[in-house]
Design a protein around this motif. Sequence first.
Motif, short mmCIF file in Angstrom:
data_model
loop_
_atom_site.label_atom_id
_atom_site.label_comp_id
_atom_site.label_asym_id
_atom_site.label_seq_id
_atom_site.Cartn_x
_atom_site.Cartn_y
_atom_site.Cartn_z
N ASP A 141 49.06 24.97 34.74
CA ASP A 141 47.87 24.65 33.93
C ASP A 141 46.63 24.51 34.81
OD1 ASP A 141 49.41 24.61 31.62
OD2 ASP A 141 49.61 22.42 31.58
N VAL A 142 46.79 23.77 35.91
CA VAL A 142 45.65 23.55 36.83
C VAL A 142 45.23 24.87 37.45
CG1 VAL A 142 44.90 22.40 38.94
CG2 VAL A 142 46.34 21.17 37.30
N ILE A 143 46.20 25.65 37.91
CA ILE A 143 45.88 26.94 38.52
C ILE A 143 45.15 27.84 37.54
CG2 ILE A 143 46.92 29.07 39.41
CD1 ILE A 143 49.16 27.23 40.61
N GLU A 144 45.64 27.88 36.31
CA GLU A 144 45.02 28.74 35.30
C GLU A 144 43.57 28.33 35.04
OE1 GLU A 144 46.29 30.86 31.12
OE2 GLU A 144 47.27 28.98 31.69
N ALA A 145 43.31 27.03 35.08
CA ALA A 145 41.97 26.53 34.78
C ALA A 145 41.01 26.65 35.97
CB ALA A 145 42.05 25.07 34.34
N VAL A 179 49.40 34.68 34.12
CA VAL A 179 48.22 33.97 34.65
C VAL A 179 47.55 34.82 35.71
CG1 VAL A 179 47.47 31.98 36.02
CG2 VAL A 179 49.04 31.66 34.09
N GLY A 180 48.35 35.38 36.61
CA GLY A 180 47.79 36.22 37.65
C GLY A 180 47.08 37.44 37.10
N GLU A 181 47.67 38.07 36.10
CA GLU A 181 47.06 39.26 35.50
C GLU A 181 45.76 38.92 34.79
OE1 GLU A 181 51.07 41.95 34.67
OE2 GLU A 181 50.25 40.67 33.08
N ARG A 182 45.74 37.79 34.10
CA ARG A 182 44.53 37.42 33.36
C ARG A 182 43.38 37.08 34.30
NH1 ARG A 182 41.83 33.19 31.28
NH2 ARG A 182 43.26 31.58 32.01
N LEU A 183 43.68 36.36 35.39
CA LEU A 183 42.63 35.93 36.31
C LEU A 183 42.24 37.03 37.29
CD1 LEU A 183 43.82 32.29 37.09
CD2 LEU A 183 42.18 33.06 35.36
N ALA A 184 43.19 37.90 37.63
CA ALA A 184 42.95 39.05 38.54
C ALA A 184 42.41 38.64 39.90
CB ALA A 184 42.02 40.06 37.88
N VAL A 185 42.74 37.44 40.35
CA VAL A 185 42.29 36.96 41.65
C VAL A 185 43.01 37.74 42.76
CG1 VAL A 185 42.36 34.97 43.22
CG2 VAL A 185 41.63 34.68 40.84
N ALA A 200 48.94 37.98 42.87
CA ALA A 200 50.16 37.28 42.48
C ALA A 200 51.18 38.14 41.71
CB ALA A 200 49.82 36.02 41.69
N PRO A 201 50.79 38.92 40.69
CA PRO A 201 51.82 39.70 39.97
C PRO A 201 52.56 40.68 40.89
CG PRO A 201 49.84 39.52 38.65
CD PRO A 201 49.48 38.98 40.01
N VAL A 202 51.82 41.35 41.79
CA VAL A 202 52.46 42.28 42.72
C VAL A 202 53.34 41.52 43.71
CG1 VAL A 202 52.03 43.93 44.59
CG2 VAL A 202 50.64 44.01 42.50
N TRP A 203 52.81 40.43 44.22
CA TRP A 203 53.54 39.60 45.19
C TRP A 203 54.85 39.09 44.59
CZ3 TRP A 203 50.61 34.99 47.96
CH2 TRP A 203 51.40 34.48 48.99
N ILE A 204 54.77 38.54 43.38
CA ILE A 204 55.95 38.01 42.72
C ILE A 204 57.00 39.10 42.51
CG2 ILE A 204 56.84 37.02 40.56
CD1 ILE A 204 54.05 35.58 40.34
N ASN A 205 56.59 40.20 41.93
CA ASN A 205 57.55 41.27 41.62
C ASN A 205 58.18 41.85 42.88
OD1 ASN A 205 57.44 41.33 38.76
ND2 ASN A 205 55.48 42.40 38.82
N GLU A 206 57.39 41.98 43.95
CA GLU A 206 57.94 42.54 45.18
C GLU A 206 58.96 41.59 45.81
OE1 GLU A 206 58.76 44.79 48.59
OE2 GLU A 206 58.02 45.31 46.59
N MET A 207 58.67 40.30 45.85
CA MET A 207 59.59 39.35 46.47
C MET A 207 60.87 39.19 45.64
SD MET A 207 58.10 38.85 49.22
CE MET A 207 59.31 37.70 49.89
#
Length: 216
Positions: A141-145, A179-185, A200-207
Motif C-alpha cells: 500500500d505504501v509503495i503504491e502510494a 503495482v510495478g506496471e501501473r507506476l512504471a518506475v 519490478a515486473p521484469v525483475w520479478i518474472n526473471e528471478m
Amino acid sequence: MAELAALEDPRARAVNERHGDDHGVNLGRLRAVAKRLRTQPELARELWATGDSAARLLALLICRPKAFGADELDAMLREARTPKVHDWLVNYVVKKSPHAEPLRVAWLADPDLVVASAGWALTTERVARRPAGLDLPGLLDVIEAELRDAPDRLQWAMNHCLAQIGIEHAGLRTRAIAVGERLAVLKDYPTAPGCTSPYAPVWINEMVRRQHDSGV
C-alpha cells in the motif's frame, strides 16, 4: 591515509562521481588493503572520523559490526551522505548488528528521506529472510502510494522492496507486478546486456523464472 591517497585514480574518480560518490580509489584495491589489515575496530573508528569517503569505506570493511551501539549507527548513517558509504554501512554493518530491527523501524518513519531509504533496505532484507511479523500488503500500500514521487535513493530502495515481495511471496506476486506496471518506475532504466532490469515486473518474472529453472 597516505596509502589511500596513493591509490587515487582519476579514472576511478570520474566513474564514481557519475554515481554521486566523491573518491577515486578502485574498490578492488581498497578490499585488498582491508584484507591485509583484517578486523581492527579502533582503527575503523579513526578512519571513519576522518570524514574521507575512501577511509570510511575501508573502515566499514575492517570494523566489527557488533561493536557499534544503536545511537552510534544512527549517527553514522546520518553522516553517510554519499551512496557507496551509505550502501556499505547498511549492508556490511547495520544488517549484522543486533540493533538492526529497532533501527529499521525508526529509520522507516524518519522524515529524512535518505535515512528512510536505509529503513527500506533493511525491510527488504526482512522480506527475503525473515518476513514473519511484517505487514506485506501494508508495505505494498505504501509503495503504491509513494514510490512514483519518491526521490532517487528512496525510490530505488522502495522499488527493491516491491520486487522482493513479488519474488519471494507468490500470493502477492500478481499485485506486486500490477503495482510495478501501473507506476512504471525504472521501466526505461538503461540495463547492460546480461543484467536484469530494475523495473519490478521484469525483475520479478526473471528471478522467479531462475528459481523455477533451478528447482527452488
